[in-house]
Enzyme design. Sequence first.
Site, PDB file in Angstrom:
ATOM      1  N   CYS A 152      -1.101   4.951   0.358  1.00  0.00           N
ATOM      2  CA  CYS A 152      -2.091   4.329  -0.521  1.00  0.00           C
ATOM      3  C   CYS A 152      -3.401   5.094  -0.422  1.00  0.00           C
ATOM      4  O   CYS A 152      -3.850   5.412   0.686  1.00  0.00           O
ATOM      5  CB  CYS A 152      -2.285   2.875  -0.093  1.00  0.00           C
ATOM      6  SG  CYS A 152      -3.477   1.982  -1.114  1.00  0.00           S
ATOM      7  N   HIS A 174       3.531  -2.284  -5.913  1.00  0.00           N
ATOM      8  CA  HIS A 174       2.412  -1.856  -5.040  1.00  0.00           C
ATOM      9  C   HIS A 174       1.071  -2.075  -5.748  1.00  0.00           C
ATOM     10  O   HIS A 174       0.136  -2.632  -5.159  1.00  0.00           O
ATOM     11  CB  HIS A 174       2.611  -0.372  -4.685  1.00  0.00           C
ATOM     12  CG  HIS A 174       1.521   0.218  -3.849  1.00  0.00           C
ATOM     13  ND1 HIS A 174       1.721   0.689  -2.568  1.00  0.00           N
ATOM     14  CD2 HIS A 174       0.207   0.438  -4.120  1.00  0.00           C
ATOM     15  CE1 HIS A 174       0.571   1.144  -2.086  1.00  0.00           C
ATOM     16  NE2 HIS A 174      -0.361   1.023  -3.011  1.00  0.00           N
ATOM     17  N   GLU A 175       1.011  -1.658  -7.008  1.00  0.00           N
ATOM     18  CA  GLU A 175      -0.268  -1.768  -7.741  1.00  0.00           C
ATOM     19  C   GLU A 175      -0.594  -3.228  -8.075  1.00  0.00           C
ATOM     20  O   GLU A 175      -1.755  -3.638  -8.029  1.00  0.00           O
ATOM     21  CB  GLU A 175      -0.234  -0.931  -9.020  1.00  0.00           C
ATOM     22  CG  GLU A 175       0.087   0.549  -8.835  1.00  0.00           C
ATOM     23  CD  GLU A 175      -0.731   1.236  -7.763  1.00  0.00           C
ATOM     24  OE1 GLU A 175      -1.852   0.775  -7.450  1.00  0.00           O
ATOM     25  OE2 GLU A 175      -0.251   2.230  -7.210  1.00  0.00           O
ATOM     26  N   HIS A 234      -2.329  -4.959  -5.390  1.00  0.00           N
ATOM     27  CA  HIS A 234      -3.779  -4.690  -5.335  1.00  0.00           C
ATOM     28  C   HIS A 234      -4.561  -5.699  -6.177  1.00  0.00           C
ATOM     29  O   HIS A 234      -5.688  -6.051  -5.837  1.00  0.00           O
ATOM     30  CB  HIS A 234      -4.091  -3.275  -5.843  1.00  0.00           C
ATOM     31  CG  HIS A 234      -3.879  -2.192  -4.817  1.00  0.00           C
ATOM     32  ND1 HIS A 234      -4.509  -2.180  -3.603  1.00  0.00           N
ATOM     33  CD2 HIS A 234      -3.118  -1.068  -4.849  1.00  0.00           C
ATOM     34  CE1 HIS A 234      -4.147  -1.098  -2.922  1.00  0.00           C
ATOM     35  NE2 HIS A 234      -3.297  -0.410  -3.653  1.00  0.00           N
TER      36      HIS A 234
END
Length: 180
Positions: free
Chosen positions: A101, A143-144, A147
């Site tokens: 990341c 993953h995004e 966030h």
Amino acid sequence: MATPLEISQLGNPILRQVAQPVFNIQDELLQIFIDNLLATLIRSNGVGIAAPQVGKSCRVLIVASRPNARYPHAPIMEPTAMINPQLVSHSGEVVKDWEGCLSVPGIRGLIPRYRQIEVEYTTREGQRIRRELSDFVARIFQHECDHLNGLVFLDRLESVRDIVTDQEYLSRLVPTQTVA
Ligand code: ZN
């Protein structure tokens, strides 16, 4: 002319906030921001990035898969901005693979993710889209999307023993792309 933005690092409270939905897709400032987010992604050789990583707590991410050493068959896709993205459904199958990341430099983690997902998002042109993503692209999306919900990949670790340094990773394990 798009301007790359500074990347927020772990410890910055913005990475722990739940990002706000976007309402005005046609807003010129939003369009400029997406261009700048994309420029940031390109400069950092990432395959994905989310708005909170550049200090803006709104629900925008970019997925930009491309083949690399670890995923030679990863689809080449045009970098795709996804606004107000949602995970609609997912497969039962979970696979573990290495992630890095841009906001957590220097380490990699072995992270479990759903192998196949169905997602919904609004394009930067304002069209609501539903599509299936799998494997590497599905991993990037998850993953995004994390966030946008104040999570980083470290929160998904099954064991702290699944963390390695970049240096060890690059010298001992099969190189893969930083997910960003
Ligand atoms: Zn990240």
